[in-house]
Design an enzyme around this catalytic site. Structure first.
Site, PDB file in Angstrom:
ATOM      1  N   LYS A  84       0.837  -1.185   0.000  1.00 40.42           N
ATOM      2  CA  LYS A  84       0.000   0.000   0.000  1.00 40.42           C
ATOM      3  C   LYS A  84       0.882   1.249   0.000  1.00 40.42           C
ATOM      4  O   LYS A  84       1.938   1.266   0.639  1.00 40.42           O
ATOM      5  CB  LYS A  84      -0.892  -0.029   1.252  1.00 40.42           C
ATOM      6  CG  LYS A  84      -1.849   1.136   1.428  1.00 40.42           C
ATOM      7  CD  LYS A  84      -2.643   0.912   2.701  1.00 40.42           C
ATOM      8  CE  LYS A  84      -3.609   2.047   3.004  1.00 40.42           C
ATOM      9  NZ  LYS A  84      -4.382   1.785   4.246  1.00 40.42           N
ATOM     10  N   SER A 161      -8.906   2.984   3.512  1.00 35.92           N
ATOM     11  CA  SER A 161      -7.867   3.631   2.738  1.00 35.92           C
ATOM     12  C   SER A 161      -7.055   2.667   1.881  1.00 35.92           C
ATOM     13  O   SER A 161      -6.299   3.088   1.009  1.00 35.92           O
ATOM     14  CB  SER A 161      -6.933   4.416   3.660  1.00 35.92           C
ATOM     15  OG  SER A 161      -6.245   3.574   4.556  1.00 35.92           O
ATOM     16  N   SER A 185      -9.596   0.396   7.437  1.00 34.56           N
ATOM     17  CA  SER A 185      -9.021   0.559   6.104  1.00 34.56           C
ATOM     18  C   SER A 185      -8.674  -0.732   5.392  1.00 34.56           C
ATOM     19  O   SER A 185      -8.352  -0.705   4.205  1.00 34.56           O
ATOM     20  CB  SER A 185      -7.770   1.449   6.186  1.00 34.56           C
ATOM     21  OG  SER A 185      -8.122   2.774   6.488  1.00 34.56           O
TER      22      SER A 185
END
Length: 496
Positions: A84, A161, A185
């Site tokens: 990520k 996220s 997230s």
């Protein structure tokens, strides 16, 4: 004849790793197949924002040499994945912390625990996935890269996220991806993208940060896996968990979770809450999850509706999460000042206005306010613990709504209201952050598709440190209501 890129697209981590060990597949051809798929499909969903094709090819050649030489290899040997693009690092790779324009060339010489451990187990990381700025919202969009588009319908968002990570897994660009979870997230984009997202117990997987080694407690912060099936998540958690001397708060035991998905949940007790007492929930979400939770009874579990006894409203609690995590972002802002980047000054416009506002609040918050916030957090903890004294799991919708349309300004937000009730747009529609207040393990499993054709997730929260139970319940549901066939939708999506 089926191309290898299409054959492998929806195979799982464990399956690909086993085929490599049996020499049915070469790591080189596996990596080439996934790089081909990324090149063809990623532009249409904007899941990955950086691809290190040269590095991946070099790693694949070495992985192949090891297999052919008969070397002992790890459980993820030759399997591709992605990191990520947030507080997640690999030396030489860009780290824009969620599409921050001032950080487009920032390449710290750091390695996050996720990268360390999956690479040690033989995985080959291909690149980095999109994220909102500083991870500070439940959608995936930013000024530098724009929104990540949902593989089930690219007009809609992936959720955040870890939105790029979830989109990449759902679209068959990789079999696993890293997620981080400070308010949901991992579970939020898993829900919207129809995949499996596991947030383990706090401390199960180390989180190593400097100069402050203690930032991820208010709320609790996690690194974990996004996959398409439960068995792969169990394998990744087995690789990821275990102590690290750099993390003062991690658990000290190393556990094997690979058999957890095979366990029975017969006789286990499930507390069912359609709204966690306080959330307005879109009726089409409620319908899907209410139908899904009843499937547990077919596995011999006992399902009963409960009230948690939460007294504070969802809007107030959403703002509580924003205040608590603001301190983490203030810490990041202060670190970047040492690099000549001032997000409270010259580079302030690189942050979206809601984030700037909460960072300003983070600088102003008093000790009295912090104490009050922790007291409210304690009420949530006590409420969940009260349920878990009588039940093995607390099950609810993962989110109160299905995916929202993508914006065009880099600032896609969640809904302003649900069922006529005003909702805090950053995270107030996410029924996930209670588990970040408390540290309980929680997962989002695909519960089905809503009437609008978009995925809906069901959240399974377990007792503290009972990660194996959460995996067992998740796998029981997967056996009762398999979701693998749903990937025909993203697989069949036109990309021309």
């Amino acid at each position: 004849m089926v191309r290898l890129a299409d054959e492998l697209a929806y195979q799982g981590v464990a399956e690909i790793a086993a085929r490599i060990r049996r020499k049915e597949l070469s790591p080189v051809e596996v990596i080439e197949a996934f790089l081909q798929r990324i090149e063809e499909r990623n532009p249409s969903i904007n899941a990955l924002v950086f691809v290190d094709a040269e590095g991946a090819r070099a790693a694949a050649k070495e992985a192949e040499r090891q297999v052919m030489a008969g070397d002992e290899v790890g459980p993820l040997h030759g399997v591709p994945g992605v990191l990520k693009d947030l507080f997640d690092f690999k030396p030489g790779w860009p780290a824009t912390l969620g599409g921050v324009r001032a950080l487009k060339d920032f390449r710290p010489d750091l390695t996050c625990v996720f990268a360390e451990r999956v690479e040690k187990a033989g995985a080959i990381l291909l690149g980095k996935a999109n994220s909102p700025t500083f991870g500070f919202r439940g959608t995936c969009d930013n000024y530098l890269f724009g929104p990540s588009r949902n593989p089930f319908n690219p007009e809609y968002n992936t959720g955040g996220s870890s939105g790029g990570s979830a989109g990449a897994v759902a679209d068959g660009l990789v079999p696993f991806a890293e997620g981080t979870d400070g308010g949901g997230s991992i579970r939020i984009p898993a829900s919207w993208c129809g995949i499996y997202g596991l947030k383990q117990s706090f401390g199960r997987v180390p989180v190593v940060t400097r100069p402050n080694a203690f930032p991820g407690t208010a709320p609790f912060i996690f690194e974990g896996p996004l996959t398409r099936n439960v068995q792969d998540a169990a394998l990744l958690l087995t690789v990821l968990n275990g102590p690290d001397p750099r993390d003062p708060l991690c658990l000290t035991e190393k556990l094997d979770f690979t058999e957890a998905p095979n366990r029975s949940i017969k006789g286990m007790r499930i507390a069912w809450s359609a709204d966690l007492d306080v959330y307005p929930v879109d009726p089409q979400v409620a319908e899907v999850v209410e139908r899904a939770v009843k499937r547990f009874e077919e596995a011999g579990a006992i399902v009963e509706p409960v009230k948690l006894g939460i007294k504070h409203g969802h809007y107030e609690l959403g703002e509580l999460w924003c205040r608590m995590i603001a301190s983490l972002n203030v810490g990041a802002v202060e670190v970047f000042k040492q690099f000549g980047i001032d997000f409270t000054g010259a580079q302030a416009e690189d942050l979206p206005p809601p984030l700037r506002g909460w960072i300003k609040k983070g600088y102003e918050i008093t000790a009295v306010e912090l104490a009050r916030d922790q007291a409210i957090r304690t009420e949530i903890f006590d409420a969940i613990q009260g349920v878990m004294e009588r039940y093995d799991f607390l099950v609810s919708p993962t989110l109160a709504c299905t995916a929202v349309p993508n914006g065009t300004d880099g600032e896609t937000l969640g809904p302003a209201e649900i069922n006529g009730q005003k909702v805090e747009r950053l995270i107030g529609w996410c029924m996930t952050y209670f588990a970040n207040f408390t540290g309980h393990p929680a997962a989002s499993v695909p519960a089905g598709l809503a009437q609008n054709g978009l995925p809906v997730g069901m959240q399974i929260l377990g007792r503290r440190n009972a990660d194996a139970d959460v995996l067992a319940a998740s796998a029981a549901f997967e056996r009762l209501q398999p979701w693998a066939d749903s990937y025909r939708i993203p697989a069949g999506r036109p990309i021309g």
